[in-house]
Design a protein around this motif. Structure first.
Motif, PDB file in Angstrom:
ATOM      1  N   GLN A  88       0.844  -1.186   0.000  1.00 43.65           N
ATOM      2  CA  GLN A  88       0.000   0.000   0.000  1.00 43.65           C
ATOM      3  C   GLN A  88       0.885   1.244   0.000  1.00 43.65           C
ATOM      4  O   GLN A  88       1.947   1.256   0.645  1.00 43.65           O
ATOM      5  CB  GLN A  88      -0.908   0.017   1.232  1.00 43.65           C
ATOM      6  N   THR A 105      -5.711   4.746   0.160  1.00 45.18           N
ATOM      7  CA  THR A 105      -4.393   4.240  -0.205  1.00 45.18           C
ATOM      8  C   THR A 105      -4.458   3.621  -1.597  1.00 45.18           C
ATOM      9  O   THR A 105      -5.527   3.236  -2.071  1.00 45.18           O
ATOM     10  CB  THR A 105      -3.894   3.166   0.787  1.00 45.18           C
ATOM     11  N   ASP A 107      -3.502   0.388  -3.485  1.00 46.25           N
ATOM     12  CA  ASP A 107      -3.229  -0.973  -3.024  1.00 46.25           C
ATOM     13  C   ASP A 107      -2.804  -1.892  -4.165  1.00 46.25           C
ATOM     14  O   ASP A 107      -3.346  -1.831  -5.268  1.00 46.25           O
ATOM     15  CB  ASP A 107      -4.481  -1.570  -2.364  1.00 46.25           C
TER      16      ASP A 107
END
Length: 381
Positions: A88, A105, A107
């Motif tokens: 992440q 985030t 990912d």
């Protein structure tokens, strides 16, 4: 015959299967990612620092530098989650303002780990050696996906023998031996005074000093040598070129140090009185590298002015292929040393005088060992 062919391909398949053996999704199997890595991407200089596994995660910081200024930062984490791993990251501008929202985030779920690869969905780490890796990242923009390659070299603890900052020239110096550009007038002389070979000498026999500058295209060198005799015994530039009077320029493009005797981890360019440029090739013989260096020498009495333009190549350079010089920018570090081979009419050179102090009895190691080079940092004027 068909039986043997089938057995042959079966053996290859078994070897490939063993090579691509999938490892468990554990941080200990990707610990080789840890370290300080440097490379180039997006037209700039990149730095990525990965921690060792601890507390169920690995953490990294990333920054991109263009023209001596930060373009953006990243914070990256690989962490254990549900018997797998996930990478992440979050982006930040040069003012540390986040690109993503507070809880957002980017990912990359893990797909698989092999001995030399860590494959996430949209990102892959590839181990080339203990000190080199490639990272491939899928970038989505305007509905199109482009894979960007980051080639990284691991920073090693190379001895800091000498450190100099080198100012950028606003106007490219003309290689004419006159050195009348402002950058040369305003630059400080650096000494060439370390005896690497030979007996003690007097100032009447030899004295030397030099200046450096750079542009995007090249590193520039101005050397002033006072030598009472200039000798060129070998008219063939590939015969004992080190025993004639010559200027020798040592370049380690990525400042990685290490051995470079018969490879291009670094270069040791001998610039002869007639302008020919020689270094050892990967075939363990001397080779002309005249396309790497442009020089002009003007001698008046005992004083010689050398003006030199040096194109830089990295360690992917191939002797029998087409190669492109790298572009330079502020913030770049490179290994550098300068030396002068002084022959006063003998079969072999009497002295070898360098710009960097070399510890130990064997000081003539620059043609083999880039660890003895000094370090240059390129800065804006």
């Amino acid at each position: 015959m068909i039986k043997y062919i089938i057995l042959f391909f079966l053996a290859i398949s078994i070897v490939n299967a063993q090579t691509e053996k999938t490892l468990e999704p554990k941080l200990e199997n990707i610990a080789w990612i840890s370290g300080t890595w440097h490379g180039e991407a997006f037209g700039g200089i990149t730095e990525e620092i990965w921690s060792e596994p601890s507390g169920g995660s690995m953490m990294a910081t990333f920054k991109l530098i263009n023209d001596g200024k930060i373009t953006f930062y990243e914070i990256e984490v690989i962490r254990e989650i549900k018997n797998s791993l996930i990478l992440q990251l979050k982006h930040f501008g040069p003012d540390l303002k986040g690109w993503e929202t507070k809880d957002e985030t980017v990912d990359f779920p893990l797909l698989k780990i092999t001995e030399n690869k860590v494959v996430f969905e949209g990102m892959m780490f590839e181990k080339i050696s203990d000190n080199e890796m490639n990272i491939y990242v899928d970038i989505n923009e305007k509905g199109k996906t482009e894979t960007v390659k980051f080639n990284y070299k691991k920073k090693i603890d190379k001895p800091v023998n000498q450190f100099n900052t080198i100012k950028k020239a606003t106007i490219k110096p003309v290689i004419d031996g006159k050195a009348d550009e402002e950058i040369w007038k305003n630059n400080t002389w650096l000494p060439l005074d370390q005896r690497w070979l030979g007996n003690p000498y007097t100032e009447e026999d030899f004295s030397g000093r030099y200046k450096l500058t750079w542009t995007e295209d090249a590193l520039y060198l101005l050397a002033e040598i006072e030598d009472d005799k200039l000798i060129d015994n070998n008219k063939n530039p590939l015969i004992a070129w080190w025993d004639d009077d010559c200027l020798e320029v040592f370049i380690d493009e990525d400042n990685s140090g290490g051995e470079h005797q018969f490879n291009h981890n670094a270069f040791a360019y001998h610039i002869a009185l007639d302008g020919n440029v020689v270094d050892m090739s990967t075939k363990k013989t001397g080779k002309l590298y005249n396309s790497h260096i442009e020089s002009k020498r003007i001698t008046t009495g005992n004083k010689t002015i050398w003006e030199v333009r040096i194109s830089l190549f990295n360690d992917t350079y191939k002797d029998d292929a087409e190669n492109s010089p790298i572009k330079l920018q502020a913030g770049k570090l490179m290994g550098f040393a300068l030396a002068y081979c002084d022959n006063d009419n003998s079969k072999e050179r009497e002295n070898f005088i360098g710009s960097v102090f070399v510890d130990g009895e064997d000081k003539n190691r620059g043609w083999i060992d880039a660890n003895i080079f000094g370090t240059l940092k390129l800065i804006n004027n």
